[in-house]
Design an enzyme around this catalytic site. Structure first.
Site, short mmCIF file in Angstrom:
data_model
loop_
_atom_site.label_atom_id
_atom_site.label_comp_id
_atom_site.label_asym_id
_atom_site.label_seq_id
_atom_site.Cartn_x
_atom_site.Cartn_y
_atom_site.Cartn_z
N HIS A 1 -16.24 -8.33 1.91
CA HIS A 1 -14.89 -7.91 1.53
C HIS A 1 -14.67 -6.45 1.91
CE1 HIS A 1 -12.57 -5.79 -1.73
NE2 HIS A 1 -11.72 -6.76 -1.49
N SER A 2 -13.40 -6.08 2.04
CA SER A 2 -13.10 -4.69 2.34
C SER A 2 -11.78 -4.26 1.73
CB SER A 2 -13.02 -4.52 3.87
OG SER A 2 -12.18 -3.46 4.23
N ASN A 3 -11.77 -3.04 1.23
CA ASN A 3 -10.53 -2.34 0.88
C ASN A 3 -10.36 -1.21 1.88
OD1 ASN A 3 -11.36 -2.95 -2.38
ND2 ASN A 3 -9.26 -3.19 -1.69
N HIS B 1 -10.86 -3.09 6.72
CA HIS B 1 -9.54 -2.45 6.83
C HIS B 1 -9.54 -1.34 7.88
CE1 HIS B 1 -6.91 -3.39 3.17
NE2 HIS B 1 -7.96 -4.12 2.95
N LYS C 1 -3.87 -11.85 4.84
CA LYS C 1 -3.65 -11.54 3.43
C LYS C 1 -2.36 -12.22 3.01
CE LYS C 1 -5.48 -9.65 1.04
NZ LYS C 1 -6.37 -9.89 -0.09
N TYR D 1 -8.18 -8.24 10.21
CA TYR D 1 -7.61 -8.38 8.86
C TYR D 1 -6.09 -8.23 8.99
CZ TYR D 1 -7.91 -8.08 3.74
OH TYR D 1 -7.82 -8.32 2.39
N GLU E 1 -9.50 -18.27 0.66
CA GLU E 1 -10.08 -17.23 -0.20
C GLU E 1 -9.26 -17.07 -1.47
OE1 GLU E 1 -11.22 -13.79 2.11
OE2 GLU E 1 -10.77 -12.48 0.42
N ASN F 1 -13.59 -12.88 -3.55
CA ASN F 1 -13.96 -11.52 -3.95
C ASN F 1 -13.26 -11.21 -5.27
OD1 ASN F 1 -11.54 -11.07 -1.88
ND2 ASN F 1 -11.45 -9.45 -3.41
N HIS G 1 0.84 -1.20 0.00
CA HIS G 1 0.00 0.00 0.00
C HIS G 1 0.87 1.25 0.00
CE1 HIS G 1 -4.02 -1.76 1.65
NE2 HIS G 1 -3.40 -2.62 0.87
N ARG H 1 -4.46 4.73 -6.75
CA ARG H 1 -3.80 3.69 -5.95
C ARG H 1 -2.94 2.82 -6.87
NH1 ARG H 1 -6.40 -1.13 -2.14
NH2 ARG H 1 -4.53 -2.41 -2.29
N ASP I 1 -19.46 -6.84 -1.47
CA ASP I 1 -18.82 -5.55 -1.22
C ASP I 1 -19.76 -4.53 -1.83
OD1 ASP I 1 -17.37 -3.14 -1.68
OD2 ASP I 1 -15.50 -4.24 -1.33
N LYS J 1 -8.18 -13.12 9.43
CA LYS J 1 -7.90 -13.36 8.01
C LYS J 1 -6.50 -12.86 7.72
CE LYS J 1 -8.99 -11.28 3.53
NZ LYS J 1 -10.05 -11.02 2.56
N ASP K 1 -5.85 -15.65 2.29
CA ASP K 1 -6.28 -15.09 1.00
C ASP K 1 -5.07 -14.65 0.18
OD1 ASP K 1 -7.37 -13.71 -1.12
OD2 ASP K 1 -8.09 -12.02 0.08
N PRO K 2 -4.59 -15.52 -0.75
CA PRO K 2 -3.43 -15.13 -1.57
C PRO K 2 -3.80 -14.38 -2.85
CG PRO K 2 -3.95 -17.42 -1.97
CD PRO K 2 -4.99 -16.91 -0.99
N ASN K 3 -5.07 -13.96 -2.97
CA ASN K 3 -5.49 -13.20 -4.17
C ASN K 3 -5.11 -13.88 -5.48
OD1 ASN K 3 -5.20 -10.43 -2.18
ND2 ASN K 3 -6.94 -10.54 -3.56
#
Ligand SMILES: O=C([O-])C(=O)C[C@H](O)[C@@H](O)C(=O)[O-]
Ligand SMILES: [Mg+2]
Length: 426
Positions: free
Chosen positions: A322-324, A351, A195, A151, A248, A271, A29, A405, A295, A193, A223-225
């Site tokens: 889900h959240s950002n 988050h 990430k 998170y 996830e 998500n 981030h 972002r 979301d 959770k 959650d490895p996206n």
């Protein structure tokens, strides 16, 4: 039309919000992340609040939408969604920005992500004008509080060149457990959770095992996206089968998710694979996902979140959230809608604990990991105009570095050769 409910003005305020150096598979981030605050003012003097992504492509759509809302009623929410809002396809074609962590990028999803903030603001304004909480406008709450999970992120102690933040580094199992303890002591979270997609899967498996040891019996998620291959996902699922509430987005796409789901008993949440109504039929038909993380931002608001939950119920698919990076307006909105969803059986992501700044007069507190469902009119929150002005001032004076972002650009500050890894990464 009730004249008092007519929209007389829509204020759009882009802000930059401080964000810690949280790692994900695309990078890290940036020190500041853009959000857009929407204020819908009515003839009766009521102002409704909404919040969504603040990157340029969202702002470009928000401006014409704001102009077209003036003169309409805040009760006219269905019409808002049928407005013909031209979306520049080039804004989403081949996009690989941080939105890549949120599944398919399409013009419609972009449009819904902007509309959602206006929908929330209109519902907030309606609620304030009528003296009713937003949950009452959605059919009424089914619970008095909504549970959130901690998170957890791998993170650096500081952004490059800055002082260490209050959380410190978390780059190994001990660091992840320390972070989990800190979050749970502060906010009372009891599910966690992590990430993932940041380090090799064995390291992330070790972190989940360390969490299980430190917090026996607590629900855990990883959650490895979508950073893993089917083989890697199956190996991790096998190793963590007894410990995970769900895995996830271990892999990308419906085909790969369906393949993993067919060969493991660990429920798969998403998500990324299902983020639009159009993706539901195939994914549910093939049993590719067992839990959908709704979301309200990109599904198009609070009412669409309810529709999504109803479809999930019909197919026996679970619902989570889900959240950002977001501020208190979105947390209040998430909580109001979550209170109305009968089949919400998992703690929601948020988050918010990572955001030390907010634009509300009072932060939304977590108590024993829950947010109390407000019964005050609207969302039950109040805007701090000075705080909003301060964060907007930061946006105005930004040279463009943080207005969109870009987690990979932030990673290049520390590692100049960094590129978003191709997937599967492991
Ligand atoms: O997959 C997810 O849960 C997310 O996309 C949540 C966030 O985007 C998170 O990964 C982040 O912000 O780094
Ligand atoms: Mg996810």
């Amino acid at each position: 039309m009730i004249p008092e409910l007519t929209v007389t003005e829509v204020r759009l305020t882009p802000v930059l919000v401080a964000d810690p150096p949280l790692l994900n598979t695309q990078g890290v981030h940036q020190p500041y992340t853009p959000r857009l605050i929407v204020e819908v003012v009515t003839a009766g003097g009521t102002t409704g609040l909404g919040e969504t992504y603040g990157d340029t492509k969202y702002l470009e759509l928000a401006r014409p939408l704001a102009d077209r809302l003036v003169g309409r009623s805040v009760t006219d929410v269905n019409a808002l969604f049928s407005l013909d809002l031209a979306v520049d396809e080039s804004r989403v074609r081949g996009a690989v920005d941080a939105g890549g962590l949120r599944g398919v990028q399409s013009a419609d999803k972009l449009r819904l992500s902007v509309l959602s903030a206006f929908e929330v603001a209109c519902l907030d304004a309606q609620g304030r004008a009528l003296g009713l909480p937003v949950h009452a406008l959605l059919g009424g709450k089914l619970r008095d509080s909504v549970e959130y999970s901690a998170y957890l992120f791998y993170k650096w102690a500081a952004h490059p060149g800055a002082d260490a933040d209050e959380w410190g580094a978390a780059l190994d199992p001990a660091g992840v457990v320390a972070q989990a303890r800190a979050l749970s002591e502060r906010h009372g979270f009891s599910s966690f959770k992590l990430k993932g997609g940041v380090f090799a899967p064995e390291e992330e498996v070790a972190a989940v095992r360390a969490l299980a040891e430190a917090f026996p019996g607590r629900p855990l998620r990883l959650d490895p996206n979508g950073a893993w291959s089917v083989a890697t996902a199956l190996k991790v699922a096998d190793e963590l089968a007894d410990l995970l509430e769900y895995l996830e987005d271990p892999v990308l796409g419906t085909d790969a998710m369906a393949e993993v789901a067919a060969r493991t008993g660990v429920p798969l949440a998403t998500n990324m694979c299902v983020t639009t109504f159009g993706e539901i039929k195939e994914a549910f038909g093939r049993d590719a996902v067992q839990v959908v993380l709704s979301d309200h931002h990109y599904w198009g608001g609070l009412r669409n979140t309810g529709h999504l939950a109803a479809i999930c119920a019909a197919f026996g698919v679970g619902v989570s959230m889900h959240s950002n990076t977001h501020l208190g307006i979105s947390l209040a909105a998430m909580t109001q809608v979550a209170a109305t969803v009968p089949n919400l059986h998992h703690a929601c992501d948020s988050h918010y604990p990572w955001q030390t700044e907010d634009i509300l007069t009072e932060r939304v507190p977590f108590t024993a990991g829950h947010v109390t469902v407000s019964d005050r009119p609207g969302l039950g929150i109040d805007l701090d105009h000075d705080a909003l002005a301060r964060l907007h001032h930061r946006w105005v004076h930004d040279d463009g570095t943080f207005r969109d972002r870009d987690d990979s650009a932030a990673m290049r500050v520390a590692d100049p050769g960094w590129q978003i890894p191709t997937v599967p990464r492991w």
